[in-house]
Design an enzyme around this catalytic site. Structure first.
Site, mmCIF file in Angstrom:
data_model
loop_
_atom_site.group_PDB
_atom_site.id
_atom_site.type_symbol
_atom_site.label_atom_id
_atom_site.label_comp_id
_atom_site.label_asym_id
_atom_site.label_seq_id
_atom_site.Cartn_x
_atom_site.Cartn_y
_atom_site.Cartn_z
ATOM 1 N N GLY A 1 -1.089 -1.991 9.846
ATOM 2 C CA GLY A 1 -1.414 0.077 9.906
ATOM 3 C C GLY A 1 -0.428 -0.208 8.832
ATOM 4 N N LEU A 2 -0.146 -0.390 7.783
ATOM 5 C CA LEU A 2 -0.329 0.113 6.265
ATOM 6 C C LEU A 2 1.481 1.076 6.253
ATOM 7 C CD1 LEU A 2 -3.102 2.039 5.217
ATOM 8 C CD2 LEU A 2 -2.619 -0.047 4.664
ATOM 9 N N ASN B 1 -0.781 -0.146 -5.115
ATOM 10 C CA ASN B 1 -2.693 -0.640 -3.887
ATOM 11 C C ASN B 1 -2.159 0.459 -3.094
ATOM 12 O OD1 ASN B 1 -3.317 -0.848 -1.167
ATOM 13 N ND2 ASN B 1 -3.491 -2.929 -1.720
ATOM 14 N N CYS C 1 -9.829 0.880 4.958
ATOM 15 C CA CYS C 1 -8.742 2.599 5.817
ATOM 16 C C CYS C 1 -10.044 3.157 6.289
ATOM 17 C CB CYS C 1 -8.280 3.228 5.046
ATOM 18 S SG CYS C 1 -7.156 2.328 4.377
ATOM 19 N N ALA D 1 1.086 -1.871 0.091
ATOM 20 C CA ALA D 1 0.118 -0.201 0.307
ATOM 21 C C ALA D 1 0.857 1.214 -0.126
ATOM 22 C CB ALA D 1 -0.664 0.272 0.754
ATOM 23 N N THR E 1 -1.373 -14.496 2.191
ATOM 24 C CA THR E 1 -0.301 -15.230 3.223
ATOM 25 C C THR E 1 0.392 -16.227 2.813
ATOM 26 O OG1 THR E 1 -1.944 -15.051 4.476
ATOM 27 C CG2 THR E 1 -0.767 -16.228 5.824
#
Length: 312
Positions: free
Chosen positions: A74-75, A102, A133, A48, A269
């Protein structure tokens, strides 16, 4: 010349195969370049990007769960300028690798600022809009949980973006259909889904949440049935292409995503447990498709979509 059975085409992206490492699980690509040639991949969704650098949440940020993991990163990212000047140019050495950027933000203006610029990078062929978000101007409610807010945000970024927009849908909603329909009405070119499910784990000794952020996003095989259900739901009401994701770790998972209505597949993942998972999936797909009588993924997409239309 024989047609490539794995090739798929969706807005902005002509993919040699449908396998795309998902955002947040692949950094900016360079971390995995030590393992294999990234040009093998269909595309990559980079981490992101926000207008300014973000340090992310305090630690602990991850917790293991049965068949998955919780994360609250937390980006964390270096900000738009560094991504444009350092991260994306490093990926230009892969000529056959279209990049999906992203984009995240705390308010509509953040998204607009990043979307207006990031698509100008020569290798960015599409944008994935992370609407999970919290909207700081509207009490912290996630953009992706309100159809009207999601519509307005999609419309705003479409006005400034020079590449197609894929909006990432959150599963943390009562009904995903009106949100998907609002996003389509806002002009989106496609969806990516699903984002993580909200979860929590508690430490029995401290009696407190394990994650410093308290809650985190649940990903991994545990969420695949939820992803399949929601992809099927959205595909039955919209003709927009879907990049399906959520718990993919085998070739059968990939094909199940397609049979639910996806046109490409994100792998998240699983990259943490096996750095080679994406090349393995690409290598294993043709044989499994042959066993199941699937001539090509394009043909499978067509058949699934036609079947869903007839079922309406």
């Amino acid at each position: 010349m024989m047609k490539n059975p794995l090739a798929v085409s969706i807005p902005g992206l002509t993919l040699k195969n449908p396998i795309i490492p998902a955002s947040g699980c692949f950094g900016f690509g360079e971390e995995y370049a030590n393992y294999y040639d990234l040009d093998q991949l269909g595309s990559i969704m980079i981490k992101a990007t926000t207008p300014q650098a973000r340090y992310g949440n305090p630690t602990p940020r991850v917790a293991e769960t049965p068949s998955g993991m919780l994360n609250a990163i937390g980006l964390q990212n270096p900000g738009l300028e560094v991504v444009m000047q350092e991260k994306l140019p490093k990926l230009e050495k892969y000529p056959n690798l279209p990049i999906i950027a992203n984009v995240a933000g705390a308010c509509e203006e953040d998204y607009v600022a990043v979307c207006a610029k990031i698509g100008q990078a020569p290798n960015v062929k599409a944008i994935e809009l992370n609407i999970s978000c919290p909207n700081v101007k509207h009490g912290g409610i996630a953009f992706g949980t309100d159809p009207e807010v999601a519509f307005q945000l999609t419309q705003a970024v479409k006005k400034v973006a020079s590449v197609p927009i894929y909006v990432k849908l959150s599963p943390n909603v009562t009904d995903i259909v009106p949100i998907a329909q609002a996003i389509e009405a806002g002009g989106a070119d496609g969806f990516s889904m699903i984002n993580t499910l909200l979860g929590m784990r508690i430490d029995l000794k401290t009696r407190k949440p394990i994650l410093a952020n308290q809650t985190g996003g649940l990903s991994g095989p545990a969420i695949k049935p939820v992803a399949i259900r929601l992809i099927r739901q959205v595909a039955s009401v919209s003709q927009l292409p879907i990049i399906g994701m959520g718990g993919v770790q085998t070739v059968d998972d990939v094909l199940e995503m397609f049979m639910a209505g996806a046109s490409a597949v994100g792998v998240g993942t699983a990259n943490f447990t096996d750095p080679y998972i994406c090349p393995k999936l690409i290598d294993g797909l043709p044989k499994r498709m042959e066993e199941l009588g699937i001539e090509s993924l394009e043909q499978l997409i067509k058949e699934v979509r036609e079947g869903q239309q007839n079922a309406r």
